[in-house]
Design a protein around this motif. Structure first.
Motif, PDB file in Angstrom:
ATOM      1  N   LEU A   1       0.824  -1.210   0.000  1.00 39.44           N
ATOM      2  CA  LEU A   1       0.000   0.000   0.000  1.00 39.44           C
ATOM      3  C   LEU A   1       0.855   1.256   0.000  1.00 39.44           C
ATOM      4  N   ARG A   2       1.941   1.213   0.759  1.00 36.89           N
ATOM      5  CA  ARG A   2       2.816   2.377   0.834  1.00 36.89           C
ATOM      6  C   ARG A   2       3.493   2.671  -0.501  1.00 36.89           C
ATOM      7  N   LYS A   3       3.593   1.659  -1.364  1.00 34.48           N
ATOM      8  CA  LYS A   3       4.245   1.838  -2.660  1.00 34.48           C
ATOM      9  C   LYS A   3       3.273   2.257  -3.761  1.00 34.48           C
ATOM     10  N   LEU A   4       1.959   2.100  -3.522  1.00 39.38           N
ATOM     11  CA  LEU A   4       0.971   2.404  -4.554  1.00 39.38           C
ATOM     12  C   LEU A   4       0.945   3.895  -4.873  1.00 39.38           C
ATOM     13  N   ASN A   5       0.791   4.191  -6.169  1.00 48.47           N
ATOM     14  CA  ASN A   5       0.693   5.581  -6.601  1.00 48.47           C
ATOM     15  C   ASN A   5      -0.104   5.617  -7.909  1.00 48.47           C
ATOM     16  N   ASP A   6      -0.943   6.647  -8.081  1.00 50.61           N
ATOM     17  CA  ASP A   6      -1.799   6.756  -9.269  1.00 50.61           C
ATOM     18  C   ASP A   6      -2.637   5.497  -9.458  1.00 50.61           C
ATOM     19  N   HIS A   7      -3.161   4.970  -8.390  1.00 53.96           N
ATOM     20  CA  HIS A   7      -3.960   3.756  -8.437  1.00 53.96           C
ATOM     21  C   HIS A   7      -5.448   4.088  -8.309  1.00 53.96           C
ATOM     22  N   PHE A   8      -6.277   3.072  -8.459  1.00 56.24           N
ATOM     23  CA  PHE A   8      -7.708   3.208  -8.272  1.00 56.24           C
ATOM     24  C   PHE A   8      -8.134   2.438  -7.029  1.00 56.24           C
ATOM     25  N   ILE A   9      -9.116   2.957  -6.342  1.00 52.94           N
ATOM     26  CA  ILE A   9      -9.631   2.314  -5.135  1.00 52.94           C
ATOM     27  C   ILE A   9     -11.023   1.784  -5.431  1.00 52.94           C
ATOM     28  N   ILE A  10     -11.210   0.486  -5.273  1.00 55.07           N
ATOM     29  CA  ILE A  10     -12.523  -0.140  -5.467  1.00 55.07           C
ATOM     30  C   ILE A  10     -13.154  -0.341  -4.105  1.00 55.07           C
ATOM     31  N   CYS A  11     -14.243   0.364  -3.844  1.00 55.08           N
ATOM     32  CA  CYS A  11     -14.934   0.262  -2.553  1.00 55.08           C
ATOM     33  C   CYS A  11     -16.087  -0.723  -2.689  1.00 55.08           C
ATOM     34  N   GLY A  12     -15.873  -1.930  -2.200  1.00 56.60           N
ATOM     35  CA  GLY A  12     -16.883  -2.978  -2.299  1.00 56.60           C
ATOM     36  C   GLY A  12     -16.421  -4.056  -3.264  1.00 56.60           C
TER      37      GLY A  12
ATOM     38  N   GLY B   1     -10.175   7.486   7.896  1.00 57.55           N
ATOM     39  CA  GLY B   1      -8.944   6.772   8.215  1.00 57.55           C
ATOM     40  C   GLY B   1      -8.692   5.607   7.278  1.00 57.55           C
ATOM     41  N   VAL B   2      -9.741   4.885   6.919  1.00 51.10           N
ATOM     42  CA  VAL B   2      -9.596   3.740   6.016  1.00 51.10           C
ATOM     43  C   VAL B   2      -9.177   4.211   4.625  1.00 51.10           C
ATOM     44  N   LEU B   3      -9.787   5.279   4.141  1.00 51.45           N
ATOM     45  CA  LEU B   3      -9.427   5.808   2.820  1.00 51.45           C
ATOM     46  C   LEU B   3      -7.993   6.331   2.808  1.00 51.45           C
ATOM     47  N   ILE B   4      -7.590   6.964   3.887  1.00 50.67           N
ATOM     48  CA  ILE B   4      -6.205   7.442   3.973  1.00 50.67           C
ATOM     49  C   ILE B   4      -5.245   6.260   3.967  1.00 50.67           C
TER      50      ILE B   4
ATOM     51  N   THR C   1     -17.158  11.407   1.592  1.00 54.07           N
ATOM     52  CA  THR C   1     -15.900  11.361   2.344  1.00 54.07           C
ATOM     53  C   THR C   1     -14.696  11.496   1.429  1.00 54.07           C
ATOM     54  N   ALA C   2     -14.718  10.751   0.306  1.00 60.12           N
ATOM     55  CA  ALA C   2     -13.592  10.793  -0.625  1.00 60.12           C
ATOM     56  C   ALA C   2     -13.444  12.174  -1.253  1.00 60.12           C
ATOM     57  N   ARG C   3     -14.568  12.782  -1.630  1.00 64.21           N
ATOM     58  CA  ARG C   3     -14.508  14.102  -2.252  1.00 64.21           C
ATOM     59  C   ARG C   3     -13.993  15.149  -1.268  1.00 64.21           C
ATOM     60  N   ASN C   4     -14.372  15.023   0.007  1.00 69.40           N
ATOM     61  CA  ASN C   4     -13.905  15.958   1.022  1.00 69.40           C
ATOM     62  C   ASN C   4     -12.396  15.824   1.252  1.00 69.40           C
ATOM     63  N   LEU C   5     -11.894  14.590   1.188  1.00 69.77           N
ATOM     64  CA  LEU C   5     -10.466  14.361   1.415  1.00 69.77           C
ATOM     65  C   LEU C   5      -9.615  14.782   0.231  1.00 69.77           C
ATOM     66  N   LYS C   6     -10.145  14.573  -0.990  1.00 71.34           N
ATOM     67  CA  LYS C   6      -9.369  14.912  -2.187  1.00 71.34           C
ATOM     68  C   LYS C   6     -10.310  15.474  -3.251  1.00 71.34           C
ATOM     69  N   PRO C   7     -10.458  16.783  -3.311  1.00 73.83           N
ATOM     70  CA  PRO C   7     -11.392  17.404  -4.251  1.00 73.83           C
ATOM     71  C   PRO C   7     -11.117  17.079  -5.723  1.00 73.83           C
ATOM     72  N   SER C   8      -9.868  16.795  -6.084  1.00 69.12           N
ATOM     73  CA  SER C   8      -9.528  16.545  -7.493  1.00 69.12           C
ATOM     74  C   SER C   8      -9.707  15.088  -7.905  1.00 69.12           C
ATOM     75  N   LEU C   9     -10.116  14.226  -6.992  1.00 64.96           N
ATOM     76  CA  LEU C   9     -10.220  12.788  -7.279  1.00 64.96           C
ATOM     77  C   LEU C   9     -11.328  12.509  -8.285  1.00 64.96           C
ATOM     78  N   HIS C  10     -11.064  11.611  -9.221  1.00 67.63           N
ATOM     79  CA  HIS C  10     -12.093  11.175 -10.177  1.00 67.63           C
ATOM     80  C   HIS C  10     -12.895  10.047  -9.524  1.00 67.63           C
ATOM     81  N   ILE C  11     -14.216  10.237  -9.442  1.00 70.11           N
ATOM     82  CA  ILE C  11     -15.070   9.281  -8.719  1.00 70.11           C
ATOM     83  C   ILE C  11     -16.199   8.797  -9.613  1.00 70.11           C
TER      84      ILE C  11
END
Length: 343
Positions: free
Chosen positions: A110-121, A169-172, A198-208
């Motif tokens: 996880l610490r190495k991931l960058n420019d990745h996508f998060i699948i919730c569910g 915390g989980v998203l972070i 929650t995701a939009r509040n943490l990162k306004p530029s995130l594509h969702i």
């Protein structure tokens, strides 16, 4: 008690048992050295054969103080020794050590991931999205609040963590600040609304992108911050109608979207101001003949979409080219649009 709590408890028991035995051996060794004036090796030997109750003879006859100390060591230490052996056996036989190792491995990756996508569910939709990402070698990770789904994802070789994706915390922990996009694919619309908020509040530029089951949820998800909402039943209805009306076209689209067939992909590329394509017409660059790329759309910098760009149309900076081609050819187009030298 949750599976994670059980794992933490088992690790703590294992660690405490090992520490207890180490302290017992040290105490016994020091005791024999002080009370019987033994060498460190003889004192260690006496301690080990005493707590293990193997019945070997003493290094030398003990005086009364030494005998009392030995009896105390037997009564107090034997139970600790065998209790530790039991805990160690349970820890390894039950596979808890494997789960702990996998958890540590997940955290390192996880610490190495960058420019990745998060699948919730990781239900039916989430697992299909993950499979598409895997086929196309797109980095991603999974969040699910059901341990069975998390273990299933890990069994398939995916990076997955257990938790509520609506929790900051989980998203972070999932590397949201480094992520490129997020798919809200939880089991119900209410969960997805909270995840998007929650995701939009943490990162306004995130594509969702979010899934929705009912029409009422679409507007809620858009207001919460999703750029795109996929209505599963609406999409399925259109697909079923098209299969009946134009089966040949649907078969072609299936072939086109399947990375295992033809190796074709559809992608879009924003034209950088340094690109050699800027200021040229589509006829001049002739992407089909020069690079085996089919241009199926062109979006002007202002947002107007031309589904079939004219040959004379001029490519502008910050315009978007939508094209179909094989992976290597599309990679070449990416270099062209970014103004990079061909690799």
């Amino acid at each position: 008690m949750s599976k994670d709590a059980q794992q933490i408890s088992a690790i703590r028991r294992f660690s405490a048992s090992i520490i207890s035995v180490a302290l017992l051996v040290i105490s016994g060794t020091v005791g024999y050295m002080y009370l019987e004036n033994m060498s460190p090796l003889d004192a260690l030997y006496m301690t080990v054969i005493t707590v293990a109750t193997v019945g070997f003879s003493e290094v030398r006859p003990l005086d009364d103080v030494g005998k009392i100390f030995t009896m105390t060591l037997i009564v107090g230490g034997t139970g600790i020794f065998f209790f530790t052996l039991t805990n160690v056996a349970v820890f390894f036989v039950s596979g808890e050590w494997r789960e702990h190792w996998e958890q540590q491995r997940n955290e390192r990756m996880l610490r190495k991931l960058n420019d990745h996508f998060i699948i919730c569910g990781f239900g039916r939709l989430g697992s299909n999205v993950a499979e598409e990402f895997r086929i196309k070698s797109i980095p991603f990770m999974v969040i699910d609040n059901m341990i069975d789904n998390v273990l299933r994802a890990r069994d398939e070789g995916y990076l997955a963590i257990k938790g509520n994706a609506a929790d900051e915390g989980v998203l972070i922990d999932a590397g949201l600040q480094r992520a490129k996009g997020l798919i809200a694919a939880a089991g119900n619309d209410a969960e997805n609304v909270f995840i998007v908020l929650t995701a939009r509040n943490l990162k306004p530029s995130l594509h969702i992108v979010a899934r929705a089951d009912c029409e009422e949820s679409e507007n809620k998800l858009l207001r919460a911050g999703a750029q795109k909402v996929v209505m599963l039943y609406r999409s399925a209805g259109k697909r079923m109608a098209n299969i009946l009306i134009e089966p040949e076209l649907e078969e072609y689209l299936d072939e086109l979207s399947d990375a295992n067939n033809l190796n074709l992909r559809i992608a879009q590329f924003i034209v950088n101001e340094n690109s050699a394509l800027v200021g040229k017409s589509f006829q001049e660059v002739d992407l089909y003949n020069n690079h085996r790329i089919n241009v199926v759309g062109y979006k002007l910098p202002g947002g107007e979409l031309h589904t079939t760009p004219r040959p004379a149309e001029i490519i502008q900076k910050n315009g978007t080219i939508i094209a179909i081609g094989q992976g290597g050819d599309l990679e070449m187009l990416n270099h062209l649009t970014q103004g990079e030298a061909q690799k």
